[in-house]
Design a protein around this motif. Structure first.
Motif, PDB file in Angstrom:
ATOM      1  N   LEU A 153       1.101  -0.914  -0.277  1.00  0.00           N
ATOM      2  CA  LEU A 153      -0.120   0.017   0.292  1.00  0.00           C
ATOM      3  C   LEU A 153       0.452   1.640  -0.171  1.00  0.00           C
ATOM      4  CD1 LEU A 153      -2.491   1.761   0.462  1.00  0.00           C
ATOM      5  CD2 LEU A 153      -2.819   1.069   2.798  1.00  0.00           C
ATOM      6  N   THR A 156       2.303   1.811  -3.084  1.00  0.00           N
ATOM      7  CA  THR A 156       1.761   2.387  -4.886  1.00  0.00           C
ATOM      8  C   THR A 156       0.924   3.697  -4.276  1.00  0.00           C
ATOM      9  OG1 THR A 156      -0.298   0.781  -3.433  1.00  0.00           O
ATOM     10  CG2 THR A 156       1.371   0.335  -5.398  1.00  0.00           C
ATOM     11  N   GLN A 157      -0.057   3.331  -3.116  1.00  0.00           N
ATOM     12  CA  GLN A 157      -0.193   4.608  -2.591  1.00  0.00           C
ATOM     13  C   GLN A 157       0.361   6.020  -2.085  1.00  0.00           C
ATOM     14  OE1 GLN A 157      -4.164   5.197  -2.347  1.00  0.00           O
ATOM     15  NE2 GLN A 157      -3.514   6.748  -3.272  1.00  0.00           N
ATOM     16  N   GLU A 158       0.785   5.528  -1.001  1.00  0.00           N
ATOM     17  CA  GLU A 158       1.698   6.644  -0.569  1.00  0.00           C
ATOM     18  C   GLU A 158       2.583   6.989  -2.052  1.00  0.00           C
ATOM     19  OE1 GLU A 158       5.584   7.167   2.392  1.00  0.00           O
ATOM     20  OE2 GLU A 158       3.586   5.713   3.461  1.00  0.00           O
ATOM     21  N   ARG A 160       2.055   7.777  -5.167  1.00  0.00           N
ATOM     22  CA  ARG A 160       1.517   8.538  -6.102  1.00  0.00           C
ATOM     23  C   ARG A 160       1.222   9.287  -5.225  1.00  0.00           C
ATOM     24  NH1 ARG A 160      -4.570   8.753  -7.442  1.00  0.00           N
ATOM     25  NH2 ARG A 160      -4.455   9.167  -9.464  1.00  0.00           N
ATOM     26  N   ASP A 161       0.353   9.320  -4.239  1.00  0.00           N
ATOM     27  CA  ASP A 161      -0.175  11.028  -3.258  1.00  0.00           C
ATOM     28  C   ASP A 161       1.625  11.821  -3.038  1.00  0.00           C
ATOM     29  OD1 ASP A 161      -2.286   9.828  -2.820  1.00  0.00           O
ATOM     30  OD2 ASP A 161      -2.216   8.793  -0.578  1.00  0.00           O
ATOM     31  N   ALA A 192      -5.152   2.143  -5.934  1.00  0.00           N
ATOM     32  CA  ALA A 192      -4.205   3.567  -5.101  1.00  0.00           C
ATOM     33  C   ALA A 192      -4.583   4.815  -6.394  1.00  0.00           C
ATOM     34  CB  ALA A 192      -2.729   3.281  -5.546  1.00  0.00           C
TER      35      ALA A 192
END
Length: 267
Positions: A153, A156-158, A160-161, A192
């Protein structure tokens, strides 16, 4: 369900003068070779497209018959120093995939002989301002298939942010470090919020789009072979990508000179 790529996608890594003894895997194409390859694309009627145009084509928009997307993995400084000016001079768009947690550091995954410097956050922002699209390549170039759910997570998500905050714009695409992916990793990338993801040799729909790798030993002849519409299918059929690559170079030659650096090899 498989998604047919709307254009050829070329994958580069570094663009710089790096001798074979420090670059045994052929990751770095010389600036002269890179310029010659980009000129060959244009002279052969290929039409380089933007990331936005490529994504629109995944949604059904049409692209030119010989459309090609140029991508770079890892965020090496030579891409900013050498490749970006060449692309700008020829009017060719591209996408650069960076491990956002390592910006300003060095590529430890290349081995102690090289540890090539990576672009800084400011340099990445500058390239984005100049028109190069920036995509995600994880936080620290980890093999995502080896990670637990919580770390996946973050990657991928962090990623992108953090990258979106740095650039002040959406980050729509992802490229898998080492080209490694499986169903769990692809699902995480989709969850994500990315719109597409690029692999290397293994195709798996819009979140595993296959690319053609261009490496240090490629000549203009071998690049022409790789640009042929049947090349990706032949490579998949062989199931032995390194062997297939060696065969192409054995037949058509490799780019090198006596100094150990790589040189332009014309057909």
């Amino acid at each position: 369900m498989r998604t047919r790529a709307p254009a050829r996608v070329l994958m580069y890594h570094g663009v710089d003068h790096v001798g074979r003894e420090r670059d045994p895997h052929g990751m770095f194409v010389t600036p002269a070779n890179f310029r010659a390859q980009m000129e060959l694309l244009l002279e052969s009627g290929f039409v380089p497209v933007t990331e936005d145009a490529y994504l629109a084509a995944l949604g059904g928009d049409r692209l030119p018959r010989r459309a090609v997307l140029i991508t770079f993995d890892d965020g090496y400084q030579g891409v900013g120093e050498h490749a970006a000016p060449i692309l700008e001079s020829l009017g060719i768009p591209s996408v650069l995939y960076v491990p956002v947690g390592l910006l300003g550091g060095r590529a430890d995954w290349l081995g102690d002989r090289l540890r090539y410097p990576l672009l800084s956050a400011g340099e990445v922002q500058g390239l984005r301002t100049q028109g190069m699209a920036i995509g995600a390549h994880g936080l620290d170039h980890a093999d995502l298939t080896r990670l637990g759910d919580a770390e996946l997570l973050r990657q991928t998500q962090e990623t992108r942010d953090t990258l979106a905050e740095l650039l002040g714009t959406e980050v729509p695409t992802f490229a898998f470090p080492y080209g490694a992916h499986d169903a769990r990793v692809r699902d995480a990338v989709a969850a994500a919020g990315y719109r597409a993801a690029f692999s290397v040799h293994e195709a798996a729909g819009r979140f595993g789009i296959q690319r053609v790798d261009v490496n240090a030993t490629d000549t203009l002849r071998t690049l022409r072979v790789k640009l042929h519409g049947l090349y990706p299918a032949a490579r998949r059929t062989s199931r032995h990508v390194p062997r297939a690559r060696r065969l192409v170079h054995d037949l058509l030659g490799s780019a090198h000179d006596d100094s150990g650096a790589l040189a332009v090899a014309r057909p």
